[in-house]
Design a protein around this motif. Structure first.
Motif, short mmCIF file in Angstrom:
data_model
loop_
_atom_site.label_atom_id
_atom_site.label_comp_id
_atom_site.label_asym_id
_atom_site.label_seq_id
_atom_site.Cartn_x
_atom_site.Cartn_y
_atom_site.Cartn_z
N GLU A 46 -81.09 7.18 -26.26
CA GLU A 46 -81.56 8.20 -25.55
C GLU A 46 -80.98 9.59 -26.22
O GLU A 46 -79.78 9.64 -26.65
N ARG A 47 -81.61 10.65 -26.32
CA ARG A 47 -81.37 12.04 -26.80
C ARG A 47 -80.24 12.41 -26.04
O ARG A 47 -79.96 12.45 -24.83
N PRO A 48 -79.11 12.93 -26.97
CA PRO A 48 -77.99 13.63 -26.09
C PRO A 48 -78.46 14.80 -25.40
O PRO A 48 -79.16 15.63 -25.67
N LEU A 49 -77.49 15.06 -24.11
CA LEU A 49 -77.95 16.19 -23.37
C LEU A 49 -76.69 16.68 -23.07
O LEU A 49 -75.55 16.12 -22.68
N LYS A 50 -76.54 18.14 -23.21
CA LYS A 50 -75.26 19.06 -22.97
C LYS A 50 -74.84 18.60 -21.49
O LYS A 50 -73.79 18.55 -21.15
N ALA A 51 -76.01 18.56 -20.61
CA ALA A 51 -75.67 18.22 -19.14
C ALA A 51 -74.94 17.09 -18.89
O ALA A 51 -74.10 16.97 -17.94
N ARG A 52 -75.38 16.24 -19.62
CA ARG A 52 -74.66 14.66 -19.47
C ARG A 52 -73.18 14.61 -19.87
O ARG A 52 -72.47 13.84 -19.35
N ASP A 53 -73.07 15.28 -21.19
CA ASP A 53 -71.62 15.45 -21.59
C ASP A 53 -70.74 16.15 -20.67
O ASP A 53 -69.58 15.98 -20.36
N LEU A 54 -71.24 16.99 -20.32
CA LEU A 54 -70.48 18.12 -19.07
C LEU A 54 -70.36 17.12 -17.66
O LEU A 54 -69.31 17.33 -17.10
N GLY A 55 -71.19 16.31 -17.15
CA GLY A 55 -70.84 15.50 -16.05
C GLY A 55 -70.06 14.46 -16.43
O GLY A 55 -69.04 14.20 -15.48
N THR A 56 -69.84 14.02 -17.65
CA THR A 56 -68.88 13.11 -18.10
C THR A 56 -67.47 13.57 -17.89
O THR A 56 -66.54 13.20 -17.52
N ALA A 57 -67.27 14.94 -18.56
CA ALA A 57 -66.06 15.65 -18.51
C ALA A 57 -65.51 15.91 -16.88
O ALA A 57 -64.38 15.69 -16.63
N VAL A 58 -66.59 16.43 -16.16
CA VAL A 58 -66.26 16.53 -14.78
C VAL A 58 -65.92 15.20 -13.85
O VAL A 58 -64.77 15.27 -13.07
N HIS A 59 -66.44 14.18 -14.43
CA HIS A 59 -66.32 12.76 -13.73
C HIS A 59 -64.56 12.21 -14.24
O HIS A 59 -63.69 11.88 -13.23
#
Length: 461
Positions: A46-59
């Motif tokens: 799946e293509r990388p998404l900035k939103a997904r990376d940010l969500g991982t950091a918050v988690h």
């Protein structure tokens, strides 16, 4: 996530056999079976998404805080600190389903992690199960309590699964009677906001929801796992734009046009037309006397294939001249004919008509797929929306503040004007899931008059 769990996740589907599942896989499958096939069966990245990376950091920040009490919360996570329980050793943070897992669907074991399990009210028979969510707009995207409580909804599949896991792990949660299924949202655009959405349900409710909705879904997943081609798997066009857009839109459209099996929608459209399309093929005699129609001039587009299933069937007798022995109709029986324009009138009309481009510039297929390679329109629309949001300083053009030039539905006119001013590159595009997206609806209406000598084709249901 441990390396062992990551390895199991990567090899959940091997040679068409489901070895195990996760609630996130169930949710992806419920959204679109073909997208799940691309991700888990064909294992396409799946293509990388900035939103997904940010969500991982918050988690990660939330996990560290709840596990240790050390406040490492960034600005987004800190906005919801008041909604979090006080850290302590009794909280179950990133709780694994266990090995072996007590949760199964159609005999397939479920594995996974739960962000937070709070047993502090278990003496009252209440257990809270929490999943942390980052979102661009809480107002626009947060689920409702009713959706969290229903396994018929993609958000509810996950929470019902977590709840049913707790019910099956009865020795760990004695006296359990009620479950609080919580989505804790953290907004990542605009104002720093957080919101808790809770559905309170009984243990019987989550059991019934799992058996009624998830068990049949798992049986369907077994069949999809054995599919040898994406064209054999049903797509859900209305899910193309959800959660940042599907990573596999281009592959999906191309496999649709090149696959050996058409999708369900095209089955309904093409089959009634096959016989009539063949029956109107001109004979050599007719071909020499009848000028080619636009459909005959560009047969590769097969525009007749998009006619509705209940459209009148073409009559070969009307496509050719009457046989010599057939008597002509009496003048009184003939329908009134339009008055033929004189040569001077036709030349005058052509003089005032705008010049049309000689080449096809833009073709758009709405909720249908032509028999040729196409590009998803959603990528272009997403770029136009992002441009407007950046220029106007809003999180989501659909929920702009009252003092914004986009407020009160004005965003539709702004989006349409932007699209007309900067149309997509010449080519053939497919707009899928239009009925479920206001953004796509506005884009399609704006692009229809720009198709010019291209084609604008709308599918039917």
């Amino acid at each position: 996530m441990s390396p062992v769990a990551e390895g199991l996740k990567q090899h959940a589907v091997e040679r068409g056999v489901l070895r195990h599942l996760s609630v996130s896989q169930l949710r992806k499958f419920a959204l679109c079976e073909r997208a799940w096939h691309f991700a888990k069966v064909l294992r396409l990245p799946e293509r990388p998404l900035k939103a997904r990376d940010l969500g991982t950091a918050v988690h990660s920040q939330l996990e560290h805080y709840l596990s240790t009490g050390e406040d490492v919360l960034g600005p987004f996570a800190a906005a919801g600190k008041y909604l979090l329980p006080v850290p302590g050793p009794d909280l179950l943070v990133e709780e694994h389903f266990g090995q072996p897992s007590p949760l199964f669907a159609d005999g397939i074991p479920l594995t996974g992690y739960i962000d937070l399990v709070n047993p502090r009210r278990l003496a009252e028979g209440v257990l809270r199960v929490t999943d942390h969510k980052t979102t661009k707009s809480i107002v626009g995207y947060a689920a409702t309590p009713e959706q969290l409580a229903s396994a018929a909804h993609d958000a509810g599949i996950q929470m019902v699964g977590y709840g049913y896991w707790a019910v099956l792990a009865a020795e760990r949660f004695p006296g359990l009677k009620q479950l609080e299924l919580e989505h804790l949202y953290f907004q990542t655009h605009g104002a720093k906001l957080a919101r808790s959405v809770i559905a309170t349900v009984s243990v019987e409710h989550v059991r019934d929801e799992w058996l009624a909705h998830v068990e049949p879904m798992a049986r369907r997943m077994r069949d999809v796992a054995r599919a040898t081609s994406p064209s054999q798997v049903k797509p859900t066009w209305s899910a193309c734009q959800k959660y940042g857009g599907c990573s596999f839109q281009a592959q999906c459209l191309n496999s649709q046009s090149q696959g050996s099996k058409p999708m369900a929608l095209m089955d309904r459209i093409l089959k009634p037309q096959t016989q009539s399309t063949q029956s109107v093929t001109p004979t050599p005699a007719t071909a020499s006397t009848t000028p080619p129609t636009p459909a005959q001039a560009a047969p590769e587009l097969e525009l007749a294939a998009v006619l509705p299933p209940d459209a009148p069937k073409s009559n070969p007798a009307l496509a050719s001249a009457p046989a010599p022995e057939q008597p002509a109709l009496a003048a009184s029986d003939e329908a009134p004919r339009r008055k033929r324009r004189t040569k001077a009138e036709m030349e005058a009309a052509r003089a005032v008509e705008p010049m049309q481009p000689a080449e096809v510039s833009l073709s758009l297929f709405v909720d249908c797929v032509p028999n040729c390679p196409v590009e998803p329109l959603a990528s272009y629309v997403g770029r136009m929306v992002a441009k407007i949001e950046q220029e106007c300083g809003v999180v989501d053009i659909r929920v702009a503040p009252n003092d914004s030039p986009l407020a009160y539905g004005k965003w539709k006119g702004v989006l349409a004007a932007t699209i007309r001013a900067e149309p997509p590159e010449p080519g053939t595009y497919a707009a899928l899931g239009v009925a479920g997206s206001e953004l796509m609806q506005v884009a399609v209406e704006a692009l229809e008059p720009l198709c010019g000598t291209g084609h604008f084709v709308r599918g039917v249901r």
